[in-house]
Design a protein around this motif. Structure first.
Motif, PDB file in Angstrom:
ATOM      1  N   GLU A  26       0.798  -1.220   0.000  1.00  0.00           N
ATOM      2  CA  GLU A  26       0.000   0.000   0.000  1.00  0.00           C
ATOM      3  C   GLU A  26       0.836   1.279   0.000  1.00  0.00           C
ATOM      4  OE1 GLU A  26      -3.782   1.871   2.400  1.00  0.00           O
ATOM      5  OE2 GLU A  26      -3.322  -0.247   2.619  1.00  0.00           O
ATOM      6  N   GLU A  27       1.876   1.324   0.793  1.00  0.00           N
ATOM      7  CA  GLU A  27       2.668   2.565   0.900  1.00  0.00           C
ATOM      8  C   GLU A  27       3.438   2.907  -0.372  1.00  0.00           C
ATOM      9  OE1 GLU A  27       6.437   2.126   3.430  1.00  0.00           O
ATOM     10  OE2 GLU A  27       5.302   0.297   3.908  1.00  0.00           O
ATOM     11  N   TYR A  28       3.554   1.953  -1.311  1.00  0.00           N
ATOM     12  CA  TYR A  28       4.296   2.185  -2.544  1.00  0.00           C
ATOM     13  C   TYR A  28       3.396   2.310  -3.773  1.00  0.00           C
ATOM     14  CZ  TYR A  28       8.267   0.980   0.364  1.00  0.00           C
ATOM     15  OH  TYR A  28       9.203   0.967   1.360  1.00  0.00           O
ATOM     16  N   ARG A  29       2.092   2.262  -3.565  1.00  0.00           N
ATOM     17  CA  ARG A  29       1.162   2.352  -4.685  1.00  0.00           C
ATOM     18  C   ARG A  29       1.134   3.771  -5.248  1.00  0.00           C
ATOM     19  NH1 ARG A  29      -3.604  -1.230  -1.875  1.00  0.00           N
ATOM     20  NH2 ARG A  29      -2.411  -3.178  -1.911  1.00  0.00           N
ATOM     21  N   GLY A  30       0.763   3.857  -6.520  1.00  0.00           N
ATOM     22  CA  GLY A  30       0.639   5.158  -7.170  1.00  0.00           C
ATOM     23  C   GLY A  30       1.969   5.773  -7.585  1.00  0.00           C
ATOM     24  N   GLN A  31       3.039   4.992  -7.567  1.00  0.00           N
ATOM     25  CA  GLN A  31       4.364   5.501  -7.906  1.00  0.00           C
ATOM     26  C   GLN A  31       4.926   4.842  -9.170  1.00  0.00           C
ATOM     27  OE1 GLN A  31       6.977   5.777  -4.380  1.00  0.00           O
ATOM     28  NE2 GLN A  31       5.135   5.373  -3.165  1.00  0.00           N
ATOM     29  N   GLY A  32       4.099   4.052  -9.855  1.00  0.00           N
ATOM     30  CA  GLY A  32       4.517   3.433 -11.106  1.00  0.00           C
ATOM     31  C   GLY A  32       5.277   2.127 -10.954  1.00  0.00           C
ATOM     32  N   TYR A  33       5.398   1.624  -9.725  1.00  0.00           N
ATOM     33  CA  TYR A  33       6.142   0.387  -9.517  1.00  0.00           C
ATOM     34  C   TYR A  33       5.470  -0.820 -10.169  1.00  0.00           C
ATOM     35  CZ  TYR A  33       9.078   2.808  -6.073  1.00  0.00           C
ATOM     36  OH  TYR A  33       9.947   3.664  -5.455  1.00  0.00           O
ATOM     37  N   ALA A  34       4.156  -0.890 -10.097  1.00  0.00           N
ATOM     38  CA  ALA A  34       3.460  -2.044 -10.688  1.00  0.00           C
ATOM     39  C   ALA A  34       3.666  -2.070 -12.200  1.00  0.00           C
ATOM     40  CB  ALA A  34       1.971  -2.006 -10.351  1.00  0.00           C
ATOM     41  N   THR A  35       3.503  -0.946 -12.855  1.00  0.00           N
ATOM     42  CA  THR A  35       3.687  -0.899 -14.301  1.00  0.00           C
ATOM     43  C   THR A  35       5.115  -1.275 -14.672  1.00  0.00           C
ATOM     44  OG1 THR A  35       1.984   0.802 -14.508  1.00  0.00           O
ATOM     45  CG2 THR A  35       3.531   0.579 -16.347  1.00  0.00           C
ATOM     46  N   GLU A  36       6.081  -0.732 -13.958  1.00  0.00           N
ATOM     47  CA  GLU A  36       7.488  -1.024 -14.229  1.00  0.00           C
ATOM     48  C   GLU A  36       7.786  -2.511 -14.037  1.00  0.00           C
ATOM     49  OE1 GLU A  36      11.841   0.519 -12.594  1.00  0.00           O
ATOM     50  OE2 GLU A  36      10.080   1.807 -12.345  1.00  0.00           O
ATOM     51  N   ALA A  37       7.252  -3.079 -12.965  1.00  0.00           N
ATOM     52  CA  ALA A  37       7.490  -4.499 -12.679  1.00  0.00           C
ATOM     53  C   ALA A  37       6.797  -5.404 -13.694  1.00  0.00           C
ATOM     54  CB  ALA A  37       7.021  -4.830 -11.263  1.00  0.00           C
TER      55      ALA A  37
END
Length: 160
Positions: free
Chosen positions: A85-96
């Motif tokens: 949750e604390e890392y959401r909205g920062q583009g990490y999912a798309t990058e991963a």
């Protein structure tokens, strides 16, 4: 191991997966982790296709995980992912997810990658759209199904 601009992705080993199973509070996620470990044990020669993949920043912070739900004889793999949750909205999912897709398609036997997104999960649907997945029109256990074939949208546009 797969490295991106900000992330390192790698398949968890058995100890890491057992640790995740022991510590996760969410019953559905616990079941998913147990299924991943069972798949790894049942298919040790395809460990990477069943394992939980750790998603970490270059500074070692764990931001989430993803998995492929095996690789079918037909060349189809399903991907699932989640970001803390604390890392959401920062583009990490798309990058991963982009990195995982690239890794998967580096294997010539992979023809298609599929995913599901819960109906109300707009963020997950945006990730899939950014990664050039298309809606299949089917509904799976977790919601609408999406797919991306080896011949990607970008490749097709280059031909036109």
């Amino acid at each position: 191991m797969v490295t991106t601009e900000r992330l390192i992705l790698y398949p968890a080993d058995g100890i890491q997966m057992e640790g995740a199973i022991d510590t996760v509070q969410d019953a559905e996620l616990k079941k998913a982790y147990e299924e991943m470990l069972t798949g790894c044990i049942s298919h040790p020669h395809q460990w990477d296709w069943y394992a939980m993949w750790m998603i970490e920043r270059h500074d070692g912070k764990h931001v989430g995980d993803l998995c492929f739900k095996g690789l079918g004889a037909d060349g189809v793999a399903e991907i699932g992912y989640g970001i803390e949750e604390e890392y959401r909205g920062q583009g990490y999912a798309t990058e991963a997810v982009r990195a995982a897709i690239s890794w998967a398609f580096s294997h010539p036997e992979v023809k298609r990658i599929e995913a599901e997104a819960e109906e109300g999960n707009a963020a997950s649907k945006r990730v899939l759209a950014k990664c050039c997945f298309l809606a299949s029109g089917e509904i799976g256990e977790e919601g609408p199904r999406y797919f991306r074939n080896r011949l990607s949208i970008e490749s097709m546009l280059e031909v036109i």
